[in-house]
Scaffold this active site. Structure first.
Site, PDB file in Angstrom:
ATOM      1  N   HIS A 133      -9.855  15.788 -11.054  1.00  0.00           N
ATOM      2  CA  HIS A 133      -9.876  14.911 -12.233  1.00  0.00           C
ATOM      3  C   HIS A 133     -10.536  15.626 -13.420  1.00  0.00           C
ATOM      4  O   HIS A 133      -9.998  15.642 -14.534  1.00  0.00           O
ATOM      5  CB  HIS A 133     -10.629  13.628 -11.866  1.00  0.00           C
ATOM      6  CG  HIS A 133     -10.793  12.658 -12.976  1.00  0.00           C
ATOM      7  ND1 HIS A 133     -10.005  11.540 -13.104  1.00  0.00           N
ATOM      8  CD2 HIS A 133     -11.674  12.619 -14.017  1.00  0.00           C
ATOM      9  CE1 HIS A 133     -10.385  10.851 -14.170  1.00  0.00           C
ATOM     10  NE2 HIS A 133     -11.398  11.486 -14.747  1.00  0.00           N
ATOM     11  N   GLU A 134     -11.695  16.233 -13.186  1.00  0.00           N
ATOM     12  CA  GLU A 134     -12.434  16.880 -14.270  1.00  0.00           C
ATOM     13  C   GLU A 134     -11.759  18.185 -14.716  1.00  0.00           C
ATOM     14  O   GLU A 134     -11.741  18.501 -15.911  1.00  0.00           O
ATOM     15  CB  GLU A 134     -13.899  17.118 -13.880  1.00  0.00           C
ATOM     16  CG  GLU A 134     -14.672  15.880 -13.467  1.00  0.00           C
ATOM     17  CD  GLU A 134     -14.678  14.714 -14.462  1.00  0.00           C
ATOM     18  OE1 GLU A 134     -14.183  14.851 -15.593  1.00  0.00           O
ATOM     19  OE2 GLU A 134     -15.184  13.641 -14.086  1.00  0.00           O
ATOM     20  N   ILE A 135     -11.189  18.944 -13.789  1.00  0.00           N
ATOM     21  CA  ILE A 135     -10.461  20.158 -14.175  1.00  0.00           C
ATOM     22  C   ILE A 135      -9.240  19.777 -15.008  1.00  0.00           C
ATOM     23  O   ILE A 135      -8.927  20.443 -15.998  1.00  0.00           O
ATOM     24  CB  ILE A 135     -10.099  21.011 -12.941  1.00  0.00           C
ATOM     25  CG1 ILE A 135     -11.372  21.631 -12.340  1.00  0.00           C
ATOM     26  CG2 ILE A 135      -9.080  22.102 -13.307  1.00  0.00           C
ATOM     27  CD1 ILE A 135     -11.174  22.299 -10.984  1.00  0.00           C
TER      28      ILE A 135
END
Length: 163
Positions: A133-135
């Site tokens: 999600h963060e990448i």
């Protein structure tokens, strides 16, 4: 350490790719401290520098407060399993909205620490979901782009009603 304002959807900055970090100095440590404080206050379990308007490839994830935050600088996914699972996701930039997203169950990431050391790590479960999600966010892919058009439109309408 300071709380920073979180950029809200549909700010165009959420669709921009973040730049690689090249300086591992006190300003990076301050950014990580601010990200940690801002994430906890949101509240959330993950945040990226672009969420606060800083287009650098830095993310902080804290699945359990007692375990403390984990920092990933310049993270990149280098392998993922073929097996997938669905998990409820949301964003500090779109509070109050969540939907199920399908992602690989296991991944391997390469990243740097705040001192610049390069590491590789395998992750599964919630940590794998959060890292992916963060990448994505660091790559300028806001999480709702992983939804079908219909689910994405519904999520946006629900968020507009909340705002």
């Amino acid at each position: 350490m300071a709380l920073r304002p979180i950029i809200r959807f549909p700010n165009p900055a959420l669709g921009m790719s973040a730049e690689m970090v090249t300086r591992f100095d006190s300003s990076l440590r301050s950014l990580v401290d601010d990200l940690t404080d801002t994430m906890r206050a949101a509240p959330g379990i993950g945040i990226t520098a672009p969420h606060i308007g800083v287009l650098q490839r830095v993310t902080v994830i804290e699945l359990e407060r007692q375990a403390g935050p984990r920092t990933f600088v310049n993270p990149q996914m280098i392998w993922c399993s073929e097996e997938t699972e669905r998990h409820s996701e949301g964003s500090v930039s779109m509070p109050g909205i969540s939907e199920e997203v399908e992602r690989p169950t296991s991944i391997r990431v390469r990243y740097q620490t705040i001192s610049g050391e390069t590491l590789e790590e395998e992750a599964s479960g919630l940590m794998a979901v959060c890292l992916q999600h963060e990448i994505d966010q660091l790559d300028g892919i806001f999480w709702i782009r992983r939804l079908s058009r219909l689910k994405r439109e519904r999520a946006v309408k629900r968020f507009e009603k909340l705002s």
